[in-house]
Design an enzyme around this catalytic site. Structure first.
Site, PDB file in Angstrom:
ATOM      1  N   CYS A 238       0.689  -8.278   5.462  1.00 34.01           N
ATOM      2  CA  CYS A 238       0.225  -6.917   5.201  1.00 34.01           C
ATOM      3  C   CYS A 238      -1.253  -6.815   4.869  1.00 34.01           C
ATOM      4  O   CYS A 238      -1.973  -7.802   4.807  1.00 34.01           O
ATOM      5  CB  CYS A 238       1.103  -6.281   4.130  1.00 34.01           C
ATOM      6  SG  CYS A 238       2.789  -6.002   4.746  1.00 34.01           S
TER       7      CYS A 238
ATOM      8  N   SER B  82      -5.848   4.968   5.417  1.00 37.77           N
ATOM      9  CA  SER B  82      -4.774   4.108   5.905  1.00 37.77           C
ATOM     10  C   SER B  82      -4.814   4.060   7.423  1.00 37.77           C
ATOM     11  O   SER B  82      -5.289   4.993   8.080  1.00 37.77           O
ATOM     12  CB  SER B  82      -3.425   4.662   5.437  1.00 37.77           C
ATOM     13  OG  SER B  82      -2.358   4.081   6.162  1.00 37.77           O
TER      14      SER B  82
ATOM     15  N   ASP C 231       0.812  -1.211   0.000  1.00 34.86           N
ATOM     16  CA  ASP C 231       0.000   0.000   0.000  1.00 34.86           C
ATOM     17  C   ASP C 231       0.849   1.265   0.000  1.00 34.86           C
ATOM     18  O   ASP C 231       0.455   2.289  -0.562  1.00 34.86           O
ATOM     19  CB  ASP C 231      -0.928   0.004   1.216  1.00 34.86           C
ATOM     20  CG  ASP C 231      -2.161  -0.845   0.983  1.00 34.86           C
ATOM     21  OD1 ASP C 231      -2.159  -1.640   0.027  1.00 34.86           O
ATOM     22  OD2 ASP C 231      -3.124  -0.720   1.759  1.00 34.86           O
TER      23      ASP C 231
ATOM     24  N   CYS D  88       4.821  -2.426   8.891  1.00 29.77           N
ATOM     25  CA  CYS D  88       5.225  -1.135   9.453  1.00 29.77           C
ATOM     26  C   CYS D  88       4.895  -1.006  10.933  1.00 29.77           C
ATOM     27  O   CYS D  88       3.839  -1.446  11.393  1.00 29.77           O
ATOM     28  CB  CYS D  88       4.611  -0.008   8.649  1.00 29.77           C
ATOM     29  SG  CYS D  88       5.104  -0.058   6.905  1.00 29.77           S
TER      30      CYS D  88
END
Length: 557
Positions: free
Chosen positions: A120, A469, A79, A192
């Protein structure tokens, strides 16, 4: 009788066995359970670049327990790399491709069980959707979260990176400072480091009971991550022998547990889309109202980036998902009888769990807030619902009324923000970015990050039929349903219309007379599709409302 007997047993399966032998298998391998290893490893995604090592550990565990592992691959989109341009249109739709491809491989080859390896955003829920569809014994295994970056004493993640553009345009940071931050922010492999969508979903796989404890929080670079993968490989063989399948685990009680954990975490709004979609595949009734009911009852216990200073490694050291669930169980918000892939109940799994750091995981009696970190808003602008991450909204914007600034695409809104054409108090209305209209329901991270970077986060809201997000912070209200492309009220907003939202009261309205809105609707015409060929065109023709998880094939007439 095992499922794989359909391709390994009997004279009629001579050809099948010969094909398996051609790949180096021996007759003894075919006498064992055949375990599919779905590996989404790719060079393009930091959370997936190391999944070959995870897969090898899983296969070692399968071998040790007396199974035969058979690995296959599927796609994975990043993304971060797709963000801010037309590539983001493919992100959410890729969830369906992943679910379809994993379903196809497992069902076509008559495999007995599956270990699904992903880290993810769309890949984890896509694999969970496939597991629910095929309904053979399955375990999800994450590659683990990334460690936070460091620049001097400062901890970094994608939150800081995404706000650099606005800071630079407003003269608050130099190009040299940007270069130092971007070199340091992502120190290695893993999903992340903050509580963004990927880590939210991996934690929720634990809460659902579809992954072993630690799946959501053990850092990618630690040996414990490989040990968890190996134990998952061993456990899947046991689940096959016991006949424990996903729909035994994905019960209404499991989803209630996951929703409670989601609210306590203050996770990504994308988790709403994905839990709705997984529940749909599992045949479990779930709607937006369930999210809001749980949010009203569930204390917010964990304030992690982008809402706070902590990262996934901090959460892991503090006790992880089991410690959160233990706190929620103390106040009756966890069904401890729910089964899990450990073969033990949730309550049995939580017996030794405890929070070792009361600042990272607050006690249920002393939360950050008495309500959860997500909320569902309704009103004449979103009669079917809209979603906001309350955990990331500044106190000054929990209630707001301001004039609309209407944009038909993300790029136009970003240009206006960077051109200093947005004023404090205004409400950006960004439409035709929903599942059908986008198509693909792009994440609006760039405009929200630019707003925060330019110092407008405490005074400007963004309302969209797109999504956000997990990195997003600010008064960002997404998933507005019905979307503009379906003739929803968001398509009728004009520049200057007063928009009012009250998050504590769960309302989102356009302050225009009903007769005027009816007149606008009578004159409204759907715009031509943005994409007329290929996968996105097919997706737009089939996708349902965000209020139902943006699932293919359940679009209302």
């Amino acid at each position: 009788m095992r499922i794989s007997d359909e391709i390994t047993k009997g004279v009629a399966r001579t050809t099948h066995r010969a094909l398996l032998y051609s790949m180096g298998l021996i007759p003894e391998d075919l006498d064992q359970p055949l375990i599919g290893i779905a590996n989404s490893r790719t060079d393009l995604v930091p959370g997936h670049v190391h999944l070959d090592r995870i897969a090898e550990a899983v296969k070692a565990g399968v071998h040790r327990a007396g199974g035969t592992p058979l690995e296959f691959s599927t796609i994975a989109l990043d993304d971060g790399l797709a963000m801010g341009h037309s590539g983001m249109r493919y992100s959410l739709p890729s969830r369906e491709l992943i679910a379809d491809s994993v379903e196809s491989m497992l069902a076509a080859h008559k495999l007995d069980g599956a270990v699904l390896i992903a880290s993810c955003d769309k890949i984890v829920p896509g694999m969970a959707m496939a597991a629910a569809r095929v309904n053979i014994p399955s375990i999800l295994v994450s590659g683990g979260p990334m460690l936070p970056g460091r620049l001097g004493a400062r901890k970094l993640d994608l939150t800081q990176l995404n706000e650099l553009v606005g800071q630079y345009k407003s003269g608050r940071i130099t190009r040299e400072e940007i270069e130092a931050i971007e070199q340091a922010a992502c120190p290695g492999c893993g999903s992340c480091a903050g509580l963004f969508t990927a880590n939210s979903m991996n934690c929720l796989m634990e809460a659902l009971g579809m992954a072993l404890p630690g799946n959501g929080t053990i850092p990618a670079v630690e040996a414990d991550r490989l040990r968890l993968a190996r134990r998952s490989g061993m456990k899947i063989v046991r689940l096959v022998s016991q006949g424990i399948v996903p729909r035994d685990i994905l019960t209404p009680e499991a989803f209630s547990n996951a929703l409670a954990v989601d609210m306590a975490l203050g996770g990504s709004t994308n988790s709403v889309l994905h839990l709705l979609a997984i529940a749909h595949e599992a045949g479990v009734p779930l709607d937006l109202d369930a999210f809001d009911r749980l949010s009203r009852r569930t204390p917010w216990l964990v304030k992690m980036s982008p809402s706070g200073e902590y990262h996934m490694d901090d959460l892991h050291r503090a006790g992880g998902v089991p410690a959160i669930m233990r706190e929620l169980a103390r106040v009756g918000l966890i069904d401890e009888h729910a089964p899990t892939v450990t073969e033990a109940s949730v309550g049995e799994n939580l017996e030794a769990a405890h929070a070792s750091n009361s600042e990272v995981i607050r006690p249920a009696a002393a939360p950050h807030s008495s309500e959860g970190g997500l909320a569902v808003l309704r009103g004449n602008l979103a009669p079917d619902g809209a979603v906001v991450k309350t955990a990331a909204v500044p106190a000054s914007m929990m209630r707001h009324e301001g004039p609309a600034r209407v944009f038909e695409a993300e790029e136009d809104a970003v240009e206006a923000i960077l051109g200093s054409r947005i004023r404090p108090g205004e409400v950006i209305v960004l439409r035709y970015e929903g599942p059908r209209g986008g198509p693909g329901m792009r994440e609006m991270l760039v405009p929200t990050s630019v707003l925060v970077g330019m110092g407008l986060g405490p005074s400007v809201a963004l309302v969209t039929d797109g999504r956000f997000s997990g990195v997003t912070r600010g008064a960002a209200i997404g998933h507005v349903s019905p979307e503009a492309a379906a003739g929803g009220a968001i398509a009728l907003v004009e520049d200057g219309d007063p928009i009012r939202f009250d998050i504590p009261r769960r309302s989102l309205d356009i302050l225009v007379a009903p007769a005027e809105l009816a007149d606008r609707l009578a004159r409204w015409q759907a715009p031509p599709p943005k994409v007329e060929a290929g996968y996105l065109a097919r997706y737009a023709a089939l996708v349902g409302s965000a209020a139902k998880g943006a699932v293919l094939g359940v679009r209302p007439a």
